[in-house]
Design an enzyme around this catalytic site. Sequence first.
Site, PDB file in Angstrom:
ATOM      1  N   LYS A  82      99.928 -22.309 -26.207  1.00 54.00           N
ATOM      2  CA  LYS A  82      99.709 -22.531 -27.638  1.00 54.00           C
ATOM      3  C   LYS A  82     100.861 -23.340 -28.228  1.00 54.00           C
ATOM      4  O   LYS A  82     102.039 -23.107 -27.910  1.00 54.00           O
ATOM      5  CB  LYS A  82      99.586 -21.177 -28.330  1.00 54.00           C
ATOM      6  N   SER A 156      94.239 -17.755 -34.811  1.00 54.02           N
ATOM      7  CA  SER A 156      94.821 -19.086 -34.731  1.00 54.02           C
ATOM      8  C   SER A 156      94.898 -19.647 -33.314  1.00 54.02           C
ATOM      9  O   SER A 156      95.205 -20.827 -33.144  1.00 54.02           O
ATOM     10  CB  SER A 156      96.222 -19.070 -35.353  1.00 54.02           C
ATOM     11  N   SER A 180      95.081 -13.163 -33.848  1.00 48.81           N
ATOM     12  CA  SER A 180      94.976 -14.552 -33.423  1.00 48.81           C
ATOM     13  C   SER A 180      94.657 -14.769 -31.951  1.00 48.81           C
ATOM     14  O   SER A 180      94.389 -15.898 -31.540  1.00 48.81           O
ATOM     15  CB  SER A 180      96.268 -15.305 -33.769  1.00 48.81           C
TER      16      SER A 180
END
Length: 461
Positions: A82, A156, A180
């Site tokens: 990420k 996210s 997330s």
Amino acid sequence: MTEPVPNWVGATAKQIARGVRRGDTSATQVVADHLEHITAREPLIGAFRVVRGGEAATEAEKVDEQHDLTRLPLAGVPVAVKENTAIAGLPTWHGSAAARGPIAEEDHEVVRRLRGAGAVVVATSRMPELGVFAVTDDEDGPTRNPWDLTRTPGGSSGGAAAAVAAGLVPIAHGNDGFGSIRIPAACCGLVGLKPGRGVVPPPAGATGFFGMGEHGLLTTTVADAAIGFAVLAGRESAKLVEPSHLRIAVSTRSPVSGIRADAPNRDAVTAASRLLLAAGHTAVARDPVYPVSLGARGLATWFADAAQKAEEGGLPLGTLQRRHRIHARLGKIALRRGYVREADREAFRTRSIAFFGDNGFDLLVTPALAATPPAADGWAQRSWAANMRACMRYAPFSAPWNLAALPALVVPVGLRPDGLPLTVQLVGPPGSEMTLLAVAGQFELAAPWQRHAPSVFPAVR
């Protein structure tokens, strides 16, 4: 007629690592296969910020040159990281050009552990700006859900989930401050584990979400999730032991007042209950206690996280997307007035642990989502209020377990009538990560799910 896919695209991380260790293939070949697949499919999805083609090939060669591959549980496994997590030699984007950090001098510890286990970082996965909302898009366009390209993969860690569901990588790193990892896993039909506090090295700085953020992985199988969890937690063994009789609470109550899970998500909990009973467990209808003040504390913390991230990154609010400016301004007010208190979080943690201990529950099952994932397009240009409504209406179930710092996992249990995945959330007391994974493994054995989205990755493997 579907086009052929390379040999190792669609294989699990466990299969790839075993193949590389035995000499059935090489890390170089596996990475080349996945880079070819990324070239063909990534333009449809928009999962990645940066694809490390040449660098990944070089890293794969270094894996192949190691003399003892037997000690590498992720030998040659392509992984995405990420974009809010430091990778040496790359800027840390945090979801937008405005929030982009400097080039990192060294890997974050979880990246170091992945590489130390033999994984090859092929890309950085996209996220919404500062990780604020559960829809992944920015000025460059949206990341799309491979199961339905008109829908969001969540956020996210939306780019991570989209990449795994499309077979671009077999596993992807994510982090979870208010859901997330679990929300994108639910949107894309994946296994997503948020470890409890203190088990995996935490995110750095403001990314840590007031100590509630946790690193984890998104995978298509429970076995891959167990291997990945062991690597991130620095443990030797990823062996799952089938649990004997467990007493499990089952609840469909939303922690957010006025929001109710839709019929498919309530049906998912019913399906999970049947699987639990068939495995010899006891399922008891019992709602956890969500204090009236929980919603207000959660909102204040959500706002304050955006303010903290902007301040740490030296970001004037005017440089942020419009939806995030309001969020951060409210966060500054919340911080100034003392609405975000560790004592409140600890009190809820104590109360949540007591829910398990006082009632003799080993785990809790809830819906993972309340509604179908929203449309993919345009959220970066929409108002703050529209983003708030959309995210709270479809994904209210994850945040309490960050506030309580307890382990929680999302696992698939079927499909919605519209063909999108259905999942449930499993929550446990401190130290229950392996139990959560073991129960998810019982689900997988009794009711196997389709591991990849058929619209983008037609091969079933």
